[in-house]
Scaffold this active site. Structure first.
Site: not given
Length: 243
Positions: A8, A129
């Site tokens: 990330d 998500d």
């Protein structure tokens, strides 16, 4: 079942967030290319890259770090964060990214997913998500009124390679993935599902292997391998035993 290590990116560094909160970040490595090499060395078969700044801004933000990762490894990569148009997909694929992940834009404009799949067959993944089963977008800053399953069903027949399902409440919390919700989603659609969020032990991997027949083909891991809670090479060896 494939174990997919995550990188990330925030401000050019490898970080982990807790529950998607940008202010709750921990920097693990300021050299993303070196980190990518390490995950490949430990047996990683695919790398999962997220441009966190891009996800919040709605446009690519960590291009030089992404380029460094692609140049450093020989394994395939998949990338998400801020991908909202065909030009961005094209730019990333020509950079050497293997598959791109469409998140927010998939919820806001499902026709964009169909167009992208037609233009780049086999290269498009949809990231869903969810918070309490409801889809969250814009770097998880906004929760919508649509369920993960309802959204996923819209892409049946479009040619989507996989759906990455992240349970936000589990992400970075080391409490184990949401097995029940992941299994329910995988059983509701024909598209392969990749689990994400909360992986914390080899037992969690065993639990995911147990629902592989439902259509769960992989799992993304971040915090667990950075903190040392899971040894990536051991985790991969465990899944290879089952193949």
């Amino acid at each position: 079942m494939i174990i997919i290590p995550a990188i990330d990116l925030k401000n050019g560094c490898c970080v982990r967030l807790e529950q998607g909160l940008m202010e709750k970040d921990t920097v693990f490595n300021d050299d993303p290319g070196a980190q990518a090499v390490e995950w490949q060395r430990q047996g990683g078969e695919i790398l999962h890259i997220v441009d966190l700044d891009g996800a919040f801004a709605g446009e690519p933000k960590n291009r030089s770090a992404i380029e460094a990762i692609v140049k450093s490894v020989t394994i395939p990569t998949q990338l998400g964060g801020g991908i909202r148009d065909i030009a961005t997909i094209e730019a990333y694929l020509s950079l050497g990214i293997g598959r791109v992940i469409i998140g927010t834009a998939a919820q806001r404009n499902p026709a964009f997913v169909k167009e992208a799949c037609a233009k780049f067959p086999g290269k498009i993944v949809v990231g869903i998500d969810a918070k309490n089963g409801m889809v969250a977008v814009q770097g998880w800053a906004e929760v919508t009124g649509i369920t993960a399953t309802e959204l996923a069903r819209q892409f049946e027949g479009d040619g989507v390679s996989a759906i990455i399902y992240t349970d936000i409440s589990r992400d970075g919390m080391m409490q184990g993935p949401n097995i029940q919700a992941t299994k329910a989603l995988a059983e509701a659609i024909k598209i392969p599902v990749i689990a994400s969020g909360g992986l914390s032990s080899l037992q969690d991997i065993e639990n995911l292997i147990a629902i592989e027949s439902s259509g769960v083909t992989g799992v993304i891991t971040g915090k667990a391998i950075y903190s040392g809670a899971i040894n990536l090479a051991e985790a991969i060896a465990l899944t290879k035993k089952q193949r």
